[in-house]
Scaffold this motif. Sequence first.
Motif, PDB file in Angstrom:
ATOM      1  N   ASN A  75       0.767  -1.081   0.241  1.00 12.59           N
ATOM      2  CA  ASN A  75      -0.059  -0.074  -0.252  1.00 12.59           C
ATOM      3  C   ASN A  75       0.875   1.256  -0.007  1.00 12.59           C
ATOM      4  O   ASN A  75       0.320   2.473   0.486  1.00 12.59           O
ATOM      5  CB  ASN A  75      -0.978   0.034   1.029  1.00 12.59           C
ATOM      6  CG  ASN A  75      -2.035  -0.993   1.240  1.00 12.59           C
ATOM      7  OD1 ASN A  75      -2.519  -1.143   0.303  1.00 12.59           O
ATOM      8  ND2 ASN A  75      -1.954  -1.923   2.511  1.00 12.59           N
ATOM      9  N   ALA A  76       2.107   1.178  -0.447  1.00  8.62           N
ATOM     10  CA  ALA A  76       2.940   2.365  -0.529  1.00  8.62           C
ATOM     11  C   ALA A  76       2.365   3.617  -1.229  1.00  8.62           C
ATOM     12  O   ALA A  76       1.585   3.175  -2.260  1.00  8.62           O
ATOM     13  CB  ALA A  76       4.224   1.961  -1.094  1.00  8.62           C
ATOM     14  N   LYS A  77       2.439   4.734  -1.102  1.00 10.61           N
ATOM     15  CA  LYS A  77       1.823   5.745  -1.822  1.00 10.61           C
ATOM     16  C   LYS A  77       2.688   6.897  -1.942  1.00 10.61           C
ATOM     17  O   LYS A  77       3.566   7.352  -0.941  1.00 10.61           O
ATOM     18  CB  LYS A  77       0.670   6.099  -1.055  1.00 10.61           C
ATOM     19  CG  LYS A  77      -0.241   7.108  -1.666  1.00 10.61           C
ATOM     20  CD  LYS A  77      -1.533   7.387  -0.644  1.00 10.61           C
ATOM     21  CE  LYS A  77      -2.541   8.173  -1.407  1.00 10.61           C
ATOM     22  NZ  LYS A  77      -3.235   7.609  -2.701  1.00 10.61           N
ATOM     23  N   ILE A  78       2.734   7.494  -3.001  1.00  8.89           N
ATOM     24  CA  ILE A  78       3.585   8.604  -3.384  1.00  8.89           C
ATOM     25  C   ILE A  78       3.058   9.849  -3.720  1.00  8.89           C
ATOM     26  O   ILE A  78       1.895   9.357  -4.950  1.00  8.89           O
ATOM     27  CB  ILE A  78       4.848   8.627  -4.453  1.00  8.89           C
ATOM     28  CG1 ILE A  78       5.618   7.477  -3.866  1.00  8.89           C
ATOM     29  CG2 ILE A  78       5.487   9.794  -4.990  1.00  8.89           C
ATOM     30  CD1 ILE A  78       6.822   7.066  -4.968  1.00  8.89           C
ATOM     31  N   THR A  79       2.229  10.781  -3.004  1.00  2.00           N
ATOM     32  CA  THR A  79       0.960  11.679  -3.468  1.00  2.00           C
ATOM     33  C   THR A  79       1.374  13.343  -3.222  1.00  2.00           C
ATOM     34  O   THR A  79       2.316  13.451  -2.175  1.00  2.00           O
ATOM     35  CB  THR A  79       0.012  11.279  -2.939  1.00  2.00           C
ATOM     36  OG1 THR A  79      -1.149  11.886  -3.022  1.00  2.00           O
ATOM     37  CG2 THR A  79      -0.086  11.255  -1.356  1.00  2.00           C
ATOM     38  N   TYR A  80       1.070  14.230  -3.960  1.00  3.74           N
ATOM     39  CA  TYR A  80       0.917  15.500  -3.715  1.00  3.74           C
ATOM     40  C   TYR A  80       2.327  16.029  -3.753  1.00  3.74           C
ATOM     41  O   TYR A  80       2.842  16.905  -2.839  1.00  3.74           O
ATOM     42  CB  TYR A  80       0.266  15.784  -2.432  1.00  3.74           C
ATOM     43  CG  TYR A  80      -1.311  15.752  -2.552  1.00  3.74           C
ATOM     44  CD1 TYR A  80      -2.035  16.716  -3.359  1.00  3.74           C
ATOM     45  CD2 TYR A  80      -1.918  14.580  -1.899  1.00  3.74           C
ATOM     46  CE1 TYR A  80      -3.381  16.559  -3.517  1.00  3.74           C
ATOM     47  CE2 TYR A  80      -3.059  14.565  -2.214  1.00  3.74           C
ATOM     48  CZ  TYR A  80      -4.049  15.488  -3.050  1.00  3.74           C
ATOM     49  OH  TYR A  80      -5.423  15.257  -3.132  1.00  3.74           O
ATOM     50  N   ASN A  81       3.376  15.519  -4.489  1.00  4.37           N
ATOM     51  CA  ASN A  81       4.504  16.158  -4.765  1.00  4.37           C
ATOM     52  C   ASN A  81       4.766  16.973  -6.058  1.00  4.37           C
ATOM     53  O   ASN A  81       4.057  16.808  -6.921  1.00  4.37           O
ATOM     54  CB  ASN A  81       5.477  14.912  -4.746  1.00  4.37           C
ATOM     55  CG  ASN A  81       5.380  13.989  -3.492  1.00  4.37           C
ATOM     56  OD1 ASN A  81       5.924  14.751  -2.436  1.00  4.37           O
ATOM     57  ND2 ASN A  81       4.793  13.025  -3.754  1.00  4.37           N
ATOM     58  N   ALA A  82       5.593  17.873  -6.133  1.00  4.44           N
ATOM     59  CA  ALA A  82       5.785  18.519  -7.350  1.00  4.44           C
ATOM     60  C   ALA A  82       7.328  18.563  -7.926  1.00  4.44           C
ATOM     61  O   ALA A  82       8.236  18.885  -7.093  1.00  4.44           O
ATOM     62  CB  ALA A  82       5.484  20.127  -7.107  1.00  4.44           C
ATOM     63  N   GLY A  83       7.585  18.717  -9.008  1.00  6.88           N
ATOM     64  CA  GLY A  83       8.962  18.782  -9.539  1.00  6.88           C
ATOM     65  C   GLY A  83       8.867  19.254 -10.860  1.00  6.88           C
ATOM     66  O   GLY A  83       7.961  19.420 -11.485  1.00  6.88           O
ATOM     67  N   GLN A  84      10.194  19.297 -11.521  1.00  8.08           N
ATOM     68  CA  GLN A  84      10.313  19.870 -12.889  1.00  8.08           C
ATOM     69  C   GLN A  84       9.772  18.685 -13.808  1.00  8.08           C
ATOM     70  O   GLN A  84       9.263  18.872 -14.858  1.00  8.08           O
ATOM     71  CB  GLN A  84      11.465  20.362 -13.377  1.00  8.08           C
ATOM     72  CG  GLN A  84      11.823  21.771 -12.321  1.00  8.08           C
ATOM     73  CD  GLN A  84      10.658  23.042 -12.791  1.00  8.08           C
ATOM     74  OE1 GLN A  84      10.394  23.283 -14.101  1.00  8.08           O
ATOM     75  NE2 GLN A  84       9.809  23.294 -11.972  1.00  8.08           N
ATOM     76  N   ALA A  85      10.504  17.752 -13.692  1.00 11.48           N
ATOM     77  CA  ALA A  85      10.355  16.406 -14.341  1.00 11.48           C
ATOM     78  C   ALA A  85      10.255  15.346 -13.307  1.00 11.48           C
ATOM     79  O   ALA A  85      11.034  14.890 -12.536  1.00 11.48           O
ATOM     80  CB  ALA A  85      11.508  15.991 -15.220  1.00 11.48           C
ATOM     81  N   GLY A  86       9.042  14.531 -13.474  1.00 11.60           N
ATOM     82  CA  GLY A  86       8.763  13.504 -12.481  1.00 11.60           C
ATOM     83  C   GLY A  86       8.258  14.052 -11.282  1.00 11.60           C
ATOM     84  O   GLY A  86       8.938  14.107 -10.234  1.00 11.60           O
ATOM     85  N   GLY A  87       6.673  14.419 -11.134  1.00 11.49           N
ATOM     86  CA  GLY A  87       6.305  15.090 -10.080  1.00 11.49           C
ATOM     87  C   GLY A  87       6.330  13.976  -8.903  1.00 11.49           C
ATOM     88  O   GLY A  87       6.732  14.177  -7.718  1.00 11.49           O
ATOM     89  N   GLY A  88       5.939  12.793  -9.247  1.00 12.00           N
ATOM     90  CA  GLY A  88       6.075  11.771  -8.258  1.00 12.00           C
ATOM     91  C   GLY A  88       7.582  11.013  -8.065  1.00 12.00           C
ATOM     92  O   GLY A  88       8.108  11.105  -7.134  1.00 12.00           O
ATOM     93  N   VAL A  89       7.715  10.434  -9.310  1.00 10.75           N
ATOM     94  CA  VAL A  89       8.965  10.071  -9.508  1.00 10.75           C
ATOM     95  C   VAL A  89       9.936  10.168 -10.534  1.00 10.75           C
ATOM     96  O   VAL A  89       9.194  10.245 -12.003  1.00 10.75           O
ATOM     97  CB  VAL A  89       8.963   8.296  -9.362  1.00 10.75           C
ATOM     98  CG1 VAL A  89      10.050   7.466  -9.630  1.00 10.75           C
ATOM     99  CG2 VAL A  89       8.167   7.928  -8.093  1.00 10.75           C
TER     100      VAL A  89
END
Length: 299
Positions: A91-105
């Motif tokens: 149930n791992a979760k990557i959420t509500y992140n921001a970046g230039q390339a790959g907001g999540g990963v």
Amino acid sequence: NIFGFSVFDFFSAARGDGGAGGGVYVNNGTFNMNGDAVVSGNESSGQGGGVYIAGNTAFTMSGNSVIKDNESKSYGGGVSISGGSFTMSENAKITYNAGQAGGGVYIAGNTVFTMSGGSIDHNTATNGGGVCVLGTVTLGGEAKITDNVIGGAIAGGELTGGTANNVFLLNNKYITLGTGTGEGGNGVAAPVTTGDNKMSIGVTMQTAGQFTTAGSGAKAAKGCFTSDSNDYVVRYNNKGTTEVMTDDYLELVRSYVITNNTTEKDKDTNGGFIAIDQTSALKDDTITVTVTPNVGYKL
């Protein structure tokens, strides 16, 4: 290892590592997030707002671990993998992140990303709102990469605006489907294709075309993928045969709208009418056009 522990509210400014890894920086090691571990609210001036992985590091996320609310001024708002491998499950979760390339990963060219469970959602970037792929990616099980965008804004725990962009594949980059953990499999669970736990992946390509590596699981997995753009659809390609082949694959193809401006109701004005058997078509589809002239007219 982080188990039931939080890393939050750190900022990585320009330093010897280029400001990478706002919350966690690992080079040539092993990093595990499991249980209820959280990496949240961190920022980096370089890669990896939440987590930056370099060298030959093996990074795993499992349990109910979360990477959220991080920001990178460069690659990988949540996670940037510039070396080694990254595995997500359970149930791992990557959420509500921001970046230039790959907001999540962000997955660099010499790295491996494997996802058999968990979710990557509600992230935003300039390119690759969910996952920006330059490396090797294998997806299966109950993996979900949805509701990510480019050009969005995150504020007050909400993502607003933007255009759908989940897995962004640069040219000549493909998704490999899991074929099972038993004998003959590639070690990643095959995609769940029905029910609430169905694998769900949105896809954007730099240039439309084949997006999964060749394999006999493509037909079953077709319903697990959607195009992020309404101008394209996911199509199963079996080389024009009626059989399921071992070199089958999935592809994004352009969908064209067909408009007919000379229908039968206008035949007196137009000297006849045209009938078209489809209202939309894909590349290589056959369209039948029937022309019916009025008396005294000919084609």
